[in-house]
Scaffold this motif. Sequence first.
Motif, PDB file in Angstrom:
ATOM      1  N   ARG A   9       0.812  -1.220   0.000  1.00 23.65           N
ATOM      2  CA  ARG A   9       0.000   0.000   0.000  1.00 23.65           C
ATOM      3  C   ARG A   9       0.841   1.264   0.000  1.00 23.65           C
ATOM      4  O   ARG A   9       0.308   2.373  -0.107  1.00 23.65           O
ATOM      5  CB  ARG A   9      -0.931   0.008   1.225  1.00 23.65           C
ATOM      6  CG  ARG A   9      -1.979  -1.098   1.206  1.00 23.65           C
ATOM      7  CD  ARG A   9      -2.996  -0.866   0.107  1.00 23.65           C
ATOM      8  NE  ARG A   9      -4.038  -1.868   0.106  1.00 23.65           N
ATOM      9  CZ  ARG A   9      -4.070  -2.930  -0.675  1.00 23.65           C
ATOM     10  NH1 ARG A   9      -3.074  -3.130  -1.532  1.00 23.65           N
ATOM     11  NH2 ARG A   9      -5.062  -3.790  -0.621  1.00 23.65           N
ATOM     12  N   ARG A  10       2.160   1.129   0.128  1.00 23.17           N
ATOM     13  CA  ARG A  10       3.033   2.290   0.204  1.00 23.17           C
ATOM     14  C   ARG A  10       4.081   2.335  -0.893  1.00 23.17           C
ATOM     15  O   ARG A  10       4.620   3.396  -1.184  1.00 23.17           O
ATOM     16  CB  ARG A  10       3.737   2.331   1.572  1.00 23.17           C
ATOM     17  CG  ARG A  10       2.777   2.592   2.737  1.00 23.17           C
ATOM     18  CD  ARG A  10       3.500   2.500   4.072  1.00 23.17           C
ATOM     19  NE  ARG A  10       2.588   2.803   5.173  1.00 23.17           N
ATOM     20  CZ  ARG A  10       2.456   3.996   5.733  1.00 23.17           C
ATOM     21  NH1 ARG A  10       3.159   5.006   5.279  1.00 23.17           N
ATOM     22  NH2 ARG A  10       1.623   4.188   6.724  1.00 23.17           N
ATOM     23  N   VAL A  11       4.410   1.202  -1.500  1.00 23.37           N
ATOM     24  CA  VAL A  11       5.418   1.175  -2.557  1.00 23.37           C
ATOM     25  C   VAL A  11       4.761   1.543  -3.882  1.00 23.37           C
ATOM     26  O   VAL A  11       3.737   0.960  -4.247  1.00 23.37           O
ATOM     27  CB  VAL A  11       6.072  -0.217  -2.647  1.00 23.37           C
ATOM     28  CG1 VAL A  11       7.130  -0.244  -3.734  1.00 23.37           C
ATOM     29  CG2 VAL A  11       6.676  -0.594  -1.301  1.00 23.37           C
TER      30      VAL A  11
ATOM     31  N   GLU B 103      -1.714   7.733   5.561  1.00 27.03           N
ATOM     32  CA  GLU B 103      -2.323   6.494   5.080  1.00 27.03           C
ATOM     33  C   GLU B 103      -3.407   6.765   4.038  1.00 27.03           C
ATOM     34  O   GLU B 103      -3.509   6.052   3.032  1.00 27.03           O
ATOM     35  CB  GLU B 103      -2.903   5.714   6.254  1.00 27.03           C
ATOM     36  CG  GLU B 103      -3.366   4.331   5.868  1.00 27.03           C
ATOM     37  CD  GLU B 103      -3.655   3.470   7.078  1.00 27.03           C
ATOM     38  OE1 GLU B 103      -4.172   2.353   6.879  1.00 27.03           O
ATOM     39  OE2 GLU B 103      -3.374   3.898   8.206  1.00 27.03           O
ATOM     40  N   ALA B 104      -4.214   7.800   4.268  1.00 28.17           N
ATOM     41  CA  ALA B 104      -5.260   8.139   3.296  1.00 28.17           C
ATOM     42  C   ALA B 104      -4.641   8.584   1.970  1.00 28.17           C
ATOM     43  O   ALA B 104      -5.142   8.233   0.893  1.00 28.17           O
ATOM     44  CB  ALA B 104      -6.155   9.235   3.862  1.00 28.17           C
ATOM     45  N   LEU B 105      -3.549   9.335   2.036  1.00 23.33           N
ATOM     46  CA  LEU B 105      -2.899   9.779   0.804  1.00 23.33           C
ATOM     47  C   LEU B 105      -2.309   8.602   0.048  1.00 23.33           C
ATOM     48  O   LEU B 105      -2.364   8.547  -1.193  1.00 23.33           O
ATOM     49  CB  LEU B 105      -1.812  10.805   1.138  1.00 23.33           C
ATOM     50  CG  LEU B 105      -1.174  11.531  -0.047  1.00 23.33           C
ATOM     51  CD1 LEU B 105      -2.226  12.281  -0.852  1.00 23.33           C
ATOM     52  CD2 LEU B 105      -0.093  12.495   0.427  1.00 23.33           C
ATOM     53  N   HIS B 106      -1.742   7.646   0.767  1.00 20.94           N
ATOM     54  CA  HIS B 106      -1.226   6.440   0.103  1.00 20.94           C
ATOM     55  C   HIS B 106      -2.360   5.670  -0.582  1.00 20.94           C
ATOM     56  O   HIS B 106      -2.205   5.220  -1.729  1.00 20.94           O
ATOM     57  CB  HIS B 106      -0.553   5.531   1.131  1.00 20.94           C
ATOM     58  CG  HIS B 106       0.882   5.890   1.403  1.00 20.94           C
ATOM     59  ND1 HIS B 106       1.848   5.861   0.428  1.00 20.94           N
ATOM     60  CD2 HIS B 106       1.516   6.265   2.552  1.00 20.94           C
ATOM     61  CE1 HIS B 106       3.009   6.210   0.948  1.00 20.94           C
ATOM     62  NE2 HIS B 106       2.839   6.457   2.231  1.00 20.94           N
ATOM     63  N   LEU B 107      -3.491   5.523   0.087  1.00 23.37           N
ATOM     64  CA  LEU B 107      -4.609   4.793  -0.510  1.00 23.37           C
ATOM     65  C   LEU B 107      -5.120   5.504  -1.760  1.00 23.37           C
ATOM     66  O   LEU B 107      -5.445   4.861  -2.764  1.00 23.37           O
ATOM     67  CB  LEU B 107      -5.735   4.649   0.511  1.00 23.37           C
ATOM     68  CG  LEU B 107      -5.565   3.534   1.552  1.00 23.37           C
ATOM     69  CD1 LEU B 107      -6.756   3.523   2.495  1.00 23.37           C
ATOM     70  CD2 LEU B 107      -5.420   2.174   0.891  1.00 23.37           C
ATOM     71  N   LYS B 108      -5.187   6.807  -1.698  1.00 21.12           N
ATOM     72  CA  LYS B 108      -5.638   7.563  -2.868  1.00 21.12           C
ATOM     73  C   LYS B 108      -4.681   7.374  -4.045  1.00 21.12           C
ATOM     74  O   LYS B 108      -5.109   7.166  -5.194  1.00 21.12           O
ATOM     75  CB  LYS B 108      -5.746   9.045  -2.511  1.00 21.12           C
ATOM     76  CG  LYS B 108      -6.165   9.933  -3.670  1.00 21.12           C
ATOM     77  CD  LYS B 108      -6.171  11.397  -3.265  1.00 21.12           C
ATOM     78  CE  LYS B 108      -6.490  12.295  -4.468  1.00 21.12           C
ATOM     79  NZ  LYS B 108      -6.462  13.730  -4.097  1.00 21.12           N
TER      80      LYS B 108
END
Length: 636
Positions: A214-216, A504-509
């Motif tokens: 979810r972050r890479v 976390e929300a920015l990563h999901l977006k």
Amino acid sequence: MLYRALVGESISQFRHYHFRRRSLVGLCDQFDDGTVCPACIKTDGTVIVALDANFGLVRKKSSGSSITEPLQGNRMFVRDEDVEEYVRSNPDNCQPTENCSKFKAGNALRSQNQQKKLDITGVFGASCRHEVPLIFLNMTHGERLAYPKYVITELMKKYKKKNINLHVLYDIACVLSRHFRKTGEGIPKGLSLAVPAFHVYGHKLQCQIMYSTRRVPGFGLTDGECMERLWSFLRRFSRVTKEMTPSHRLDLLTDALLYYGRRKSADLDVQLLQRWDKAEKIASIAEEEISAVLKESPISISEHDLQQWMETQRHVAQAAHLKTRDKEIVPRWKRNYVMKLTEINQLRSGSHQQDSLIEDESQLDRDLRIIERHHAVKRRWVPSDDIFQRTLRDVDQELRGQLIQRAQNEARERATLLNLKRRYNDGQGVAIRLSKQVNACNRKLKNIVTEYNNLQWPPQTGIFPSHLEFLELCDASSQLYTLFDEQIEDHGVVPKNLKSRAIEALHLKTRATEEKLLLKREMNTVILHLHQQHGHLSSAINDTADPGSKAVLHQNIIMLEKKMYSAMNMFRRFIEVGAPPPNHHLPEFNSYSQALMSPDLHYIDYDESIDDGEDEGDDDDNVEEGENSIDCESSL
């Protein structure tokens, strides 16, 4: 031997006959045999692959040997000789460290306890993100790092000529990445590593930040757990395959993998639409969360600030992950010397002189004499000496500072894990993993409290408390940590939990946006793949003069056109299906669905005739039960 040949060989030949009939071997050799994913990029792009091992698919040495080679050859499994040669030439001595979870994967020592009755200890394999099996090999040791390296090497050889980058999801990608760097090779160009979404919660916080799918960048919303679902399907064959000869075992596992791939490819268009809906839903939720964070912030911030927080968090985690041992302020011998002097002075000042204490004092005195002789200390230090006071102050500041720094890292990780755990119910697997990680943080914090409070001297400066409490260390926002905060950006105006939510929300977006781009490219690839298969069948029909062969090819091309029309209708909302994808030339498309069959091409598909018979037999008013059963028997 005769019984085994009649039973075993006939079943294998029967399965292989169905495979040849299904893949049109001899009629259209370019037709898809089930080893290619219709949605994966064929050139100029990125392919996402998941790796994993299964230690349930073993084989006993006593199961015999093979007389002939496998009928399927190396369609799915690579040659055992090639794997063994690669493992011998690429030893792996890299072990999981405290920076990641204590997975058994990658541990070469695991092979020492394998049962001697097995010659194959498991299967290691890879599948694409659409769960179509790609490449597999037999393991003869534990899950060594040489196995994923071999699979990655083979896949990169395959994709290098097509200008395709490889994104790999592996349970211990952090250990594999460290192994690449330790061997001096470095991570190959075009390769990106990440940990699957479920397994990442078993890793330390630094690994979660650096390697979470979810972050890479580039992984979209791929969860990376497709191999676990594949193993769930293959485990039902374990009781049978462990008693088979090597050839029969490979043939059966290959047939099972081909079936699994066909099942996943059959409804691939529906799967892509479901992923699109999921990406839109996650993007909407992430937008709402970002808006809520911007409103709750005590100061005015923008999405650009969130991006900077995200970059800062990754840089801090990367520095902590790659950080070597800190250089000691006080030489080790001086630290040991002062600590032993403090301890022996406390023993001598005690009122009770027990035999055990006298022995401890004698041992400390001998240790001090050894240090003094080795480092040329002419006179033993006493507490009133300036050198003793300076050294004790430096040792105190270094030890207490390191303990509080460790406690701060554990408290931050604990807070992040608790925040994640609130999103899951107590019985879920992710919640159980998170709970275990929280308990591990609690144990480490309790050990730090014990170690801090057991120091033999009081604090030498006023910045350290004389006594620590467990609950005080658990609070990541405690005043105790203010002097050791690594991120002093906005001076703590924005709460850390609010920052974590925003990041976390920015990563999901971002991942949802990537997922949509991947899905559009994959939809185009599916349409292109179907057109190419149609062209191969059309060419085969024109090249053959045998009526039976033409009938079989016509049957397959009609089924392919139905699938093509269905995919075009489903993808029409997202891509332009009327035009070919860029940089691709589609073969000429001639529809056979409405074409009249030649009178000499009469054939019957038994599966479809049975289905049609059942459909026609739904009207029970016109057909009696007995007549219906007779019609079924005659049609069979």
